[in-house]
Design a protein around this motif. Structure first.
Motif, PDB file in Angstrom:
ATOM      1  N   PHE A   9     -75.496  15.533 -29.615  1.00  0.00           N
ATOM      2  CA  PHE A   9     -74.170  15.320 -29.037  1.00  0.00           C
ATOM      3  C   PHE A   9     -73.069  15.620 -30.054  1.00  0.00           C
ATOM      4  CE2 PHE A   9     -76.362  12.097 -26.116  1.00  0.00           C
ATOM      5  CZ  PHE A   9     -76.566  13.041 -25.129  1.00  0.00           C
ATOM      6  N   TRP A  10     -73.268  15.225 -31.312  1.00  0.00           N
ATOM      7  CA  TRP A  10     -72.282  15.550 -32.344  1.00  0.00           C
ATOM      8  C   TRP A  10     -72.191  17.049 -32.561  1.00  0.00           C
ATOM      9  CZ3 TRP A  10     -68.502  12.602 -33.315  1.00  0.00           C
ATOM     10  CH2 TRP A  10     -68.625  11.223 -33.372  1.00  0.00           C
ATOM     11  N   LEU A  11     -73.327  17.726 -32.484  1.00  0.00           N
ATOM     12  CA  LEU A  11     -73.296  19.178 -32.640  1.00  0.00           C
ATOM     13  C   LEU A  11     -72.573  19.839 -31.468  1.00  0.00           C
ATOM     14  CD1 LEU A  11     -74.121  21.294 -34.658  1.00  0.00           C
ATOM     15  CD2 LEU A  11     -76.301  21.511 -33.477  1.00  0.00           C
ATOM     16  N   MET A  12     -72.745  19.294 -30.262  1.00  0.00           N
ATOM     17  CA  MET A  12     -72.001  19.810 -29.110  1.00  0.00           C
ATOM     18  C   MET A  12     -70.504  19.663 -29.348  1.00  0.00           C
ATOM     19  SD  MET A  12     -72.278  21.258 -26.076  1.00  0.00           S
ATOM     20  CE  MET A  12     -73.772  20.886 -25.171  1.00  0.00           C
ATOM     21  N   LEU A  13     -70.088  18.542 -29.914  1.00  0.00           N
ATOM     22  CA  LEU A  13     -68.675  18.340 -30.219  1.00  0.00           C
ATOM     23  C   LEU A  13     -68.206  19.352 -31.272  1.00  0.00           C
ATOM     24  CD1 LEU A  13     -66.428  15.672 -29.906  1.00  0.00           C
ATOM     25  CD2 LEU A  13     -66.788  16.015 -32.327  1.00  0.00           C
ATOM     26  N   LEU A  57     -61.725  11.394 -26.927  1.00  0.00           N
ATOM     27  CA  LEU A  57     -62.538  10.781 -25.879  1.00  0.00           C
ATOM     28  C   LEU A  57     -64.021  11.106 -26.056  1.00  0.00           C
ATOM     29  CD1 LEU A  57     -62.215   9.015 -23.407  1.00  0.00           C
ATOM     30  CD2 LEU A  57     -61.852  11.061 -22.049  1.00  0.00           C
ATOM     31  N   MET A  58     -64.332  12.367 -26.330  1.00  0.00           N
ATOM     32  CA  MET A  58     -65.736  12.757 -26.550  1.00  0.00           C
ATOM     33  C   MET A  58     -66.312  12.015 -27.753  1.00  0.00           C
ATOM     34  SD  MET A  58     -65.853  16.881 -25.877  1.00  0.00           S
ATOM     35  CE  MET A  58     -67.585  17.066 -26.262  1.00  0.00           C
ATOM     36  N   TYR A  65     -72.209   5.309 -27.630  1.00  0.00           N
ATOM     37  CA  TYR A  65     -73.650   5.485 -27.392  1.00  0.00           C
ATOM     38  C   TYR A  65     -74.440   5.200 -28.664  1.00  0.00           C
ATOM     39  CZ  TYR A  65     -78.059   8.026 -27.217  1.00  0.00           C
ATOM     40  OH  TYR A  65     -79.372   8.379 -27.331  1.00  0.00           O
ATOM     41  N   ASP A  66     -73.985   5.708 -29.785  1.00  0.00           N
ATOM     42  CA  ASP A  66     -74.700   5.525 -31.046  1.00  0.00           C
ATOM     43  C   ASP A  66     -74.763   4.049 -31.443  1.00  0.00           C
ATOM     44  OD1 ASP A  66     -76.078   6.365 -33.344  1.00  0.00           O
ATOM     45  OD2 ASP A  66     -74.213   6.554 -34.491  1.00  0.00           O
ATOM     46  N   TYR A  72     -75.276   3.410 -22.633  1.00  0.00           N
ATOM     47  CA  TYR A  72     -74.107   4.293 -22.662  1.00  0.00           C
ATOM     48  C   TYR A  72     -74.476   5.763 -22.822  1.00  0.00           C
ATOM     49  CZ  TYR A  72     -71.420   0.042 -22.956  1.00  0.00           C
ATOM     50  OH  TYR A  72     -70.862  -1.182 -22.680  1.00  0.00           O
ATOM     51  N   LEU A  73     -75.745   6.087 -22.625  1.00  0.00           N
ATOM     52  CA  LEU A  73     -76.201   7.475 -22.744  1.00  0.00           C
ATOM     53  C   LEU A  73     -75.456   8.392 -21.780  1.00  0.00           C
ATOM     54  CD1 LEU A  73     -78.150   9.702 -23.726  1.00  0.00           C
ATOM     55  CD2 LEU A  73     -79.786   8.873 -22.022  1.00  0.00           C
ATOM     56  N   PHE A  74     -75.105   7.881 -20.614  1.00  0.00           N
ATOM     57  CA  PHE A  74     -74.445   8.718 -19.607  1.00  0.00           C
ATOM     58  C   PHE A  74     -73.112   9.286 -20.100  1.00  0.00           C
ATOM     59  CE2 PHE A  74     -72.556   4.607 -18.902  1.00  0.00           C
ATOM     60  CZ  PHE A  74     -71.257   4.877 -18.488  1.00  0.00           C
ATOM     61  N   LEU A  75     -72.445   8.608 -21.030  1.00  0.00           N
ATOM     62  CA  LEU A  75     -71.129   9.075 -21.484  1.00  0.00           C
ATOM     63  C   LEU A  75     -71.213  10.385 -22.268  1.00  0.00           C
ATOM     64  CD1 LEU A  75     -69.561   5.635 -22.428  1.00  0.00           C
ATOM     65  CD2 LEU A  75     -68.952   7.079 -20.483  1.00  0.00           C
ATOM     66  N   PRO A  76     -71.947  10.448 -23.390  1.00  0.00           N
ATOM     67  CA  PRO A  76     -72.016  11.735 -24.090  1.00  0.00           C
ATOM     68  C   PRO A  76     -72.772  12.790 -23.287  1.00  0.00           C
ATOM     69  CG  PRO A  76     -73.439  10.140 -25.163  1.00  0.00           C
ATOM     70  CD  PRO A  76     -72.652   9.397 -24.131  1.00  0.00           C
TER      71      PRO A  76
END
Length: 128
Positions: A9-13, A57-58, A65-66, A72-76
């Motif tokens: 998810f961090w890499l996507m950001l 927000l992202m 989630y972390d 909270y997995l659904f958020l990222p």
């Protein structure tokens, strides 16, 4: 091989940051293309604040989630899905207007990261 979901998810950001640069610098700029095709009043200020807010927000969703876990997995995951859908939109734009869609080049990074999220995560991280 596995990649922790939070790292994906961090890499996507990070790829989204590169995507913003692509939209700003390549192909005549996203702002100019939006002005030309849809919204003559669209400005660099609007572009900046939209993307700044989006990044905050992202990032907040990934941190939540972390720190708080799988509930909270659904958020990222929602942001990762949104980034993938945005890449499809850039393809539509290129086909529809027969021109380079600013941001299209970095869509390849988004597709790669989407694949990594789906294929190379520990199965236990999808929440049980």
């Amino acid at each position: 091989m596995t990649i922790p979901l939070v790292a994906s998810f961090w890499l996507m950001l990070a790829f989204y940051l590169i995507h913003i640069l692509d939209e700003s610098l390549l192909g005549g700029s996203f702002v100019e293309k939006v002005r030309k095709h849809w919204w003559p009043e669209y400005s660099w200020v609007m572009f900046f604040w939209f993307n700044a807010g989006y990044l905050v927000l992202m990032s907040s969703c990934i941190v939540l989630y972390d720190r708080q876990g799988d509930r909270y997995l659904f958020l990222p995951l929602a942001w990762a899905i949104e980034r993938f859908c945005n890449s499809i939109w850039h393809i539509w734009w290129a086909v529809r207007y027969r021109e380079y869609s600013p941001g299209l080049l970095t869509c390849i990074l988004i597709w790669m990261q989407t694949y990594f999220i789906l294929a190379y995560h520990p199965s236990s991280q999808w929440g049980d």
